[in-house]
Motif scaffolding. Structure first.
Motif: not given
Lengths: 481, 481
Positions: B143-169
């Protein structure tokens, strides 16, 4: 249609910038050739077991028992396993509720971290605190975590030796920092000159870069040199003056092939310098179960030890380590066994010593065979491998070979290494993957092929190389430096 | 003196922003209490073996043999190990030159990736390509590797369920992106409403954020719900319309405790939708050996499978995976065994089925015991755990308790969970660690304590809770929602 988030053009640019030649073009081509049925000698990566090194028996017995703890309840277990392996398995299983199947603390098991601290204290003569030791899934993961903690953006610079093991350049790219190179001097046996360091820092500053940390690899990868105590003092003093964190990659500390410069840890030298340096310089030291005479690469075990790092920072590092829950537990036990091996009088001591000595002595002979072999080749010069597990010969490519490489669209040393691979099956890494001075070319090979295979491999290399030089140079030739 | 690079004030701000409550304040306090001799029930993290779940025998036999291959040469090996375990060990050892001590390909062993692909094909009815499956040191690393591949900076958003497993946040903070929350609806059994997704995306866009990916956790963590096929179709259609990569966290796919909504993979639903959706939506699916009835958390094994990801991107992901050389090899074998377990007729089949069924059936009973237990407590309401391994009750804290928490400088649910820990030794995670609606409070506990301990634990919880409510509320009380 708009590019999707995982289309190439949309990816994080830092990911695209990463280069890692150890598993780059040469490795990929070698894998293809292997699939086609060609015999490949993978000397691209320090992976001893893949080239026939046998695992040490005792640690494997202990971890197998931990993996299958029901064997410990079998009254006949003593027929298969010596009593000290059984005792050790119980010792480690007692450290963790739930055995190998349970996450441990994210820093690793406290009991193993205590064993690591005791090992460091025996090695260096200064006490070490288990709370400042974190176990990791191999040393690389630790290096990456620390660089990620330090690097805030592209104006943060990290001093890295050139040639370097490309983990460092790759991680710095991935985390968006700037690599600040300092050159090792090939004609001085890959020595490190502190005056060059000053120049590198000054040059980086003039570009607006804040140099924040310095990497040393001791013994050197790919260059094989061992740092002297005097040199380490100079480096630490320089870090003190320049306010740099020192990252000490010491994963090859067991791999020493000469007697003049035994391994000495950066931490021991630091502690010996006394205040203010010993109290101020921040140091992170890395170690692993993958190298040494263990070579347990596939288990993925390592640790880092922190010196002069404030508690608040340690807490941050702990927090980030927690996100991936815990390092794998079998490798934590390998680490415990590595730093606390069988002792004189233990049932398995003799066998353990025989096996480990056999590996180290053979590596020492292979280091010599390989250096001599390279130096017997036309247009090849090679420093002796004082430590680690690599040979890094300079290949003096004739101008016609460089032209041919350009026409083929290849970096010259990549061109040479590809030809070598196709002709002989020897899979090396071009020097350009590690960095080298402009117009100078190298390759890196491990010294790990089985000792009995070494003469044939070096003959095969020499035959290829000398024909290559003949083809691109004729009889003229370079004079040796 | 200037701050040093590893002083707290100098650290990468993204590191400081990371929050990971599963091993946060509550866990640290529990660890302290344990050191002081208090009996702690660690239900903060899904770590089954730590709470007494026994490992499955057959996979442990196989990996123990791989760890100690010299046993295979012993003529008496059959006294300790069944023939099918011996055969399987040979099967995996034949896949890798150098055994468990050698790095494998950075994507994992081709043979195991083929077994994973075959498993996916059997599960979903659509072929899967081993070249698009990468093995990892646990699902989190993937999960961390894929998010690192996608995210270019703070204007890139990831939809995450709330409540969520905090690995994502945590990972989104670490890589400098923006978390775009979508709320799961507690009164609809933690259901996911696509209209809310649209609102979340619109709101993020109005702040200048490009939403690039969406995370689903199915079955839900911490919320335990199972997504229906219809809901998955809606989600995939939404991803198609909005051009989002779907990250499918399916690590609990074996953990299902009701029969109405069996697990169905996002990939199966995607393939069933046909073109253009099935050809366009990029999907990464994650799985692990840590959960299910295996619970082999400490081994750190997982995989991700990529669908509709261009080859150039796969190459980039491969390159970055290569920097840490290879996932640990023992866990690769566990993954192979998980997706290719004993079959009817195999010597170990009966035992394997007996052990795995025993675990799953007990988990099902425990899910029910825990939900019922929570619902019998004053001011506590709790949805049934349909899947995964958590219970996530809402705790309706009286105003006086909220005031007391404020005076103590604590978030109200942290205050409650700390009191619970001190009174009972039950180590939970406050709902604020996962995200929840304003003014609503929860805790997460695993359903993993041993079944025989469950009545006592729930009694102890009820006693604490009802006394707590009495203390802060008196006899008035909330009416139940």
């Amino acid at each position: 249609m708009a590019p999707r988030a995982l289309d190439y053009e949309s990816l994080n640019e830092n990911v695209k910038k990463v280069q890692y030649a150890v598993r780059g073009e040469l490795y990929l081509r070698a894998s293809e050739l292997q699939k086609e049925g060609k015999k490949i000698i993978f000397t691209n990566v320090g992976n001893p077991h893949a080239l026939g090194q046998k695992p040490l028996t005792f640690p494997r017995q202990v971890v197998a028992l931990c993996q299958a703890p029901f064997l410990l309840d079998d009254p006949n277990v003593g027929l298969f396993f010596p009593a000290d392996a059984i005792a050790k398995a119980k010792h480690y299983l007692a450290m963790t509720i739930g055995g190998l199947g349970a996450y441990t603390d994210s820093r690793g098991m406290p009991g193993v971290r205590k064993e690591v601290a005791d090992f460091i204290e025996r090695r260096d003569g200064y006490p070490s605190d288990p709370e400042l030791i974190f176990l990791t899934d191999g040393a690389s993961k630790g290096v990456m975590q620390i660089l990620n903690t330090i690097i805030r953006g592209e104006s943060d610079g990290i001093l890295v030796p050139v040639p370097q093991y490309p983990l460092y350049s790759a991680a710095i790219s991935l985390f968006g920092g700037s690599l600040v190179p300092y050159f090792l001097e090939e004609t001085a046996n890959w020595g490190l000159d502190v005056n060059d360091l000053r120049q590198s820092v000054a040059q980086a500053r003039s570009k607006g870069i804040t140099v924040r940390a310095m990497v040393i690899i001791n013994p050197g990868n790919p260059t094989g040199q061992c740092l002297s105590e005097a040199n380490l003092r100079e480096i630490l003093h320089f870090c003190y003056q320049e306010n740099l964190v020192l990252l000490g990659d010491e994963v090859y500390q067991q791999n020493i092939y000469q007697d003049e410069r035994p391994f000495i840890s950066a931490r021991k030298v630091l502690m010996g310098m006394g205040p203010p340096v010993s109290k101020e310089v921040q140091l992170i030291s890395f170690h692993t179960v993958s190298k040494g005479y263990w070579g347990e690469c596939g288990q993925r075990g390592g640790y880092f030890e922190m010196t002069n790092i404030p508690l608040k920072t340690v807490d941050e590092i702990y927090k980030v380590a927690s996100v991936s829950l815990s390092p794998n537990v079998p490798a934590q036990i390998f680490m415990g066994l590595m730093v606390n091996p069988p002792k004189p009088g233990d049932i398995s001591y003799e066998q353990f010593i025989r096996e480990s000595k056999g590996i180290l002595e053979s590596l020492r002979r292979r280091a010599r065979m390989m250096t001599d072999g390279f130096n017997s080749c036309r247009n090849v010069i090679c420093n002796f491998t004082e430590g680690a597990m690599y040979s890094f010969p300079q290949i003096r490519l004739p101008p016609k070979a460089i032209d041919a490489a350009k026409r083929a669209g290849k970096v010259p040393d990549v061109f040479y290494c590809l030809k070598l691979l196709e002709a002989t099956g020897i899979s090396t890494v071009p020097g350009s993957g590690f960095g080298q001075k402009e117009g100078v070319f190298h390759l890196r090979t491990t010294i790990l092929p089985a000792e009995e295979d070494m003469p044939e491999i070096m003959d095969s290399f020499k035959k290829f190389n000398d024909e290559f030089m003949e083809q691109y140079e004729g009889h003229g030739g370079y004079s040796r430096l």
